[in-house]
Design a protein around this motif. Structure first.
Motif, PDB file in Angstrom:
ATOM      1  N   ASP A   1      12.409 -31.227 -15.371  1.00  0.00           N
ATOM      2  CA  ASP A   1      11.908 -30.032 -16.045  1.00  0.00           C
ATOM      3  C   ASP A   1      10.467 -29.699 -15.682  1.00  0.00           C
ATOM      4  OD1 ASP A   1      10.848 -32.187 -17.298  1.00  0.00           O
ATOM      5  OD2 ASP A   1      10.961 -31.356 -19.313  1.00  0.00           O
TER       6      ASP A   1
ATOM      7  N   SER B   1      10.127 -25.375 -20.707  1.00  0.00           N
ATOM      8  CA  SER B   1      10.767 -24.067 -20.748  1.00  0.00           C
ATOM      9  C   SER B   1       9.825 -22.962 -20.288  1.00  0.00           C
ATOM     10  CB  SER B   1      11.249 -23.785 -22.173  1.00  0.00           C
ATOM     11  OG  SER B   1      10.153 -23.771 -23.041  1.00  0.00           O
ATOM     12  N   GLU B   2       8.592 -23.310 -19.941  1.00  0.00           N
ATOM     13  CA  GLU B   2       7.627 -22.314 -19.492  1.00  0.00           C
ATOM     14  C   GLU B   2       7.773 -22.107 -17.990  1.00  0.00           C
ATOM     15  OE1 GLU B   2       4.511 -21.102 -21.362  1.00  0.00           O
ATOM     16  OE2 GLU B   2       6.089 -21.321 -22.855  1.00  0.00           O
TER      17      GLU B   2
ATOM     18  N   THR C   1      10.002 -17.456 -20.552  1.00  0.00           N
ATOM     19  CA  THR C   1      10.387 -18.649 -21.290  1.00  0.00           C
ATOM     20  C   THR C   1      11.875 -18.851 -21.087  1.00  0.00           C
ATOM     21  OG1 THR C   1       8.703 -18.140 -22.913  1.00  0.00           O
ATOM     22  CG2 THR C   1      10.326 -19.792 -23.513  1.00  0.00           C
ATOM     23  N   LEU C   2      12.234 -19.988 -20.560  1.00  0.00           N
ATOM     24  CA  LEU C   2      13.641 -20.237 -20.273  1.00  0.00           C
ATOM     25  C   LEU C   2      14.390 -20.477 -21.576  1.00  0.00           C
ATOM     26  CD1 LEU C   2      13.356 -22.535 -17.147  1.00  0.00           C
ATOM     27  CD2 LEU C   2      13.711 -20.084 -17.266  1.00  0.00           C
TER      28      LEU C   2
ATOM     29  N   ALA D   1      16.987 -22.522 -22.471  1.00  0.00           N
ATOM     30  CA  ALA D   1      17.111 -23.927 -22.852  1.00  0.00           C
ATOM     31  C   ALA D   1      16.611 -24.764 -21.707  1.00  0.00           C
ATOM     32  CB  ALA D   1      18.563 -24.279 -23.176  1.00  0.00           C
ATOM     33  N   PRO D   2      15.820 -25.762 -22.010  1.00  0.00           N
ATOM     34  CA  PRO D   2      15.176 -26.521 -20.931  1.00  0.00           C
ATOM     35  C   PRO D   2      16.153 -27.153 -19.967  1.00  0.00           C
ATOM     36  CG  PRO D   2      14.284 -27.140 -23.075  1.00  0.00           C
ATOM     37  CD  PRO D   2      15.472 -26.263 -23.327  1.00  0.00           C
TER      38      PRO D   2
ATOM     39  N   ASP E   1      19.075 -26.166 -18.915  1.00  0.00           N
ATOM     40  CA  ASP E   1      19.931 -25.314 -18.103  1.00  0.00           C
ATOM     41  C   ASP E   1      19.448 -25.121 -16.678  1.00  0.00           C
ATOM     42  OD1 ASP E   1      21.570 -25.073 -20.150  1.00  0.00           O
ATOM     43  OD2 ASP E   1      21.348 -22.908 -20.473  1.00  0.00           O
TER      44      ASP E   1
ATOM     45  N   SER F   1      16.530 -14.234 -20.854  1.00  0.00           N
ATOM     46  CA  SER F   1      17.801 -14.478 -21.522  1.00  0.00           C
ATOM     47  C   SER F   1      18.779 -13.329 -21.311  1.00  0.00           C
ATOM     48  CB  SER F   1      17.560 -14.681 -23.023  1.00  0.00           C
ATOM     49  OG  SER F   1      16.829 -13.578 -23.526  1.00  0.00           O
TER      50      SER F   1
END
Lengths: 290, 382
Positions: B120, B140-141, B156-157, B159-160, B162, B286
């Motif tokens: 990640d 997630s950034e 911002t993703l 879910a981390p 994914d 998203s």
């Protein structure tokens, strides 16, 4: 004027013992001759004018439209970029021009004023003469690069706000570290000019006309850069002495990308070795008549 | 006379020594290693067992696809992109990832530094002259930064977990996790009808000994001659991928490490804050998360017009992807870039590279595949 240096080395030699003093004394007197010349100061002043002109123009027009040399659009936010922008402007033409003048003049200038044979009559070997001439040209490369950098930093301090510097990686470093990196960049650019200085020294041994040697050296630097732009000569690009000139941006990344620094030093070393050897071959077999 | 001749000796010897050192240095980097013999299956199992997630290295990518060098064009449009992104930031792929820069990355050569720490944390720096493009993923950034026009895109993703970079699609997780060995067997069985998998001579990439896995298509209908993957003998990490066009001895596309360290990079590299004065765009991933999934040869169209769900005809190497463009075609065809790379053919415009062909028909269909343009035209006529 180089006859002075002959006298100077002679007096030094009696003071400190013959061999070592001769080298250093000769080198120092050569530097004194170089930096006592009005022409040298005129060239350094012209180089210092590059960042000053850039900074004043940006100040008067209040920024630009995003075109122009690298870092130009960042100057209004941070004056420390003036020196970098000026280097990007000076590297393709102004710096090679001044280095070409100094290196092209080194041997041919002495020959044309008739002082070369006096230099060689005194106990100065031809190898030592070449080494000292090259070392003086190298010192001028450093002086020229530092002039652009320091003049840029000073005028930037005077005209623009100064603060932590944003690197091209997007990370921000302190003013102190950015000054350190500016010094590193000056060293990098100086290294990059050494190959051209060696070429100029070699050309200078070929002729007794200093202007011809200067012009030829400058032409060589321009031809190298034109070849570096053509995609047809892509195989040749990594072998051109100008290949790494504009890669000084690698020192502005986080972390610093050292590979181009090492590759640049190695390439310039090869140029210095090859053209130094050629200059020796030419100069050692030359009949010095003037 | 003889003394004069002797003084030229260094002038001859030094250039000769420099030339020898330069040539030997070039040969030494390509010298092959001698590794214990393995079967292709064992090497594939080695890849499957590889668990390297933390490393820092330098990637070199070069393409010789027969396309014109677009770096000058994209440089011009990149600087104008800063003014354009503010007005059209609604649906276009924002800023640095538009079609032009995708094409630009496929031409010429690039050097990038890659830092990864776990799955990640990833930072990719594309090194341009006096500029840099950065992609920084920290949890997630996600930041995308372009220094040439001081612009940044922040996302911002969802879910981390994914967006694990470089991982294969893990949509259907089987109930029993297969061993790398079983995975290798399954992979070989799956590709066997279309592809011959063999091992080339051991090579050396980034100073590490590597096995050379060679995938050769069994069909003659494709433009791809072979794909060569260098696999690190020690860790099983793929180090280099070379794609050869049919009948070409130098790779048409290659990407690989020139320098690799398996130490975890400094954590501060992943803490990205855009510098003051940066033009920051917030982008919500998203809603259009699938946007970047199909960034293949069809990428030129995805930026200009919305593409329908693609259909694939054939399978294996000579498969052809067909999709219909519902948007305005003139927006695409009037792009100066389009005129630069595409040539008019019967029934539309074609983009022919040494590996991939793309055909844009007059009725708005886009066909692409690793096949000659004539095969695309035949498929379009059906």
């Amino acid at each position: 004027m180089s006859s002075e240096s002959v006298l100077g080395t002679g007096s030094n030699a009696t003071e400190r013992g013959p061999r070592r003093a001769l080298g250093w004394g000769f080198f120092l007197s050569e530097l004194a001759v170089l930096f006592r010349r009005r022409r040298t100061w005129a060239m350094l002043a012209a180089l210092a004018a590059v960042p000053i002109l850039i900074a004043v123009a940006i100040r008067l027009t209040d920024g630009g439209d995003g075109r122009g040399p690298a870092f130009l659009d960042r100057i209004t936010q941070n004056g420390l970029f003036v020196g970098l922008s000026a280097l990007a402007v000076a590297i393709p033409l102004f710096l090679p021009l001044t280095v070409g003048v100094v290196a092209g003049d080194s041997v041919a200038g002495e020959a044309s004023t008739g002082t070369l044979r006096y230099l060689l009559v005194s106990p100065v070997g031809r190898i030592r003469l070449l080494i000292v001439k090259f070392a003086a040209a190298a010192v001028f490369c450093l002086a020229a690069t530092l002039t652009v950098t320091v003049a840029g930093i000073l005028i930037g301090l005077a005209l623009f706000p100064v603060g932590p510097v944003a690197l091209i990686s997007g990370d921000t470093v302190s003013v102190a570290e950015s000054l350190l990196r500016s010094l590193l960049i000056a060293i990098y650019v100086t290294l990059g000019l050494l190959g051209l200085a060696a070429i100029g020294l070699f050309i200078s041994t070929l002729t007794d006309a200093p202007v011809g040697a200067m012009a030829a050296t400058v032409v060589v630097s321009i031809v190298a850069q034109v070849l570096g732009q053509l995609s047809q000569t892509e195989w040749l690009h990594p072998w051109l002495f100008s290949y790494y000139w504009l890669d000084f941006g690698d020192l502005l990344r986080q972390p610093i990308e050292w590979s181009s620094f090492g590759a640049n030093a190695l390439l310039q070393l090869a140029y210095v070795a090859v053209f130094g050897a050629l200059a020796y071959g030419r100069f050692a077999t030359k009949d010095v008549l003037s | 006379m003889t003394r004069s001749w002797q003084r030229w000796i260094p002038a001859v010897a030094v250039p000769a020594v420099v030339a020898v050192v330069a040539v030997v240095g070039g040969v030494a980097t390509t010298a092959s290693a001698d590794l214990p013999d393995k079967t292709p299956q064992e090497v594939l199992a080695l890849v499957g067992a590889s668990d390297v997630t933390s490393f820092s290295g330098t990637l070199f990518q070069s393409s010789d696809l027969g396309l014109p060098d677009l770096s000058s064009i994209s440089g011009a449009s990149g600087s104008s992109g800063s003014s354009g992104s503010s007005s059209s930031s609604d649906s276009d792929a924002a800023g640095t990832f538009d079609a032009t820069s995708a094409l630009e990355l496929l031409t010429g050569s690039h050097t990038a530094r890659v830092y990864a720490d776990g799955t990640d944390k990833l930072r990719v720096q594309v090194l341009d002259q006096l500029a840099e493009r950065d992609v920084v993923l920290n949890g997630s950034e996600l930041w995308v930064y372009d220094s040439s026009d001081s612009s940044a895109v922040h996302s911002t993703l969802p879910a981390p977990g994914d967006a694990a970079p470089g991982e294969a699609a893990s949509g259907d997780v089987p109930t029993t996790i297969p061993t790398p060995d079983e995975l290798a067997t399954q992979f070989l069985a799956a590709v066997d009808p279309s592809t011959d998998v063999s091992l080339g001579a051991d090579t050396s990439v980034a100073g590490r000994s590597a096995y050379d896995l060679v995938l050769t298509p069994r069909t003659d209908a494709t433009l791809v001659g072979s794909v060569s993957i260098a696999v690190d003998a020690e860790t099983g990490m793929p180090l280099q991928v070379e794609v050869f066009a049919r009948g070409d001895s130098s790779p048409a596309f290659e990407v690989g490490f020139t320098d690799l360290s398996l130490d975890a990079p400094s954590a501060s590299l992943f803490d990205f804050t855009p510098p003051a004065g940066t033009d920051v765009t917030e982008k919500d991933l998203s809603a259009e998360g699938h946007d970047a999934t199909d960034a293949g040869p069809g990428a030129p169209a995805s930026g200009a017009a919305d593409a329908a769900e693609p259909t694939v005809t054939g399978e294996g190497w000579d498969a052809i992807v067909e999709t219909t463009i519902s948007g305005d075609l003139s927006a695409l065809t009037s792009n100066p870039l389009f005129a630069q790379v595409a040539t008019p053919v019967a029934g539309g415009s074609a983009l022919q590279t040494t590996l991939v062909s793309v055909l844009l028909t007059d009725d708005g269909r886009l066909l692409a595949g690793a096949v000659p343009v004539s095969a695309l035209q035949a498929a379009a006529a059906q």
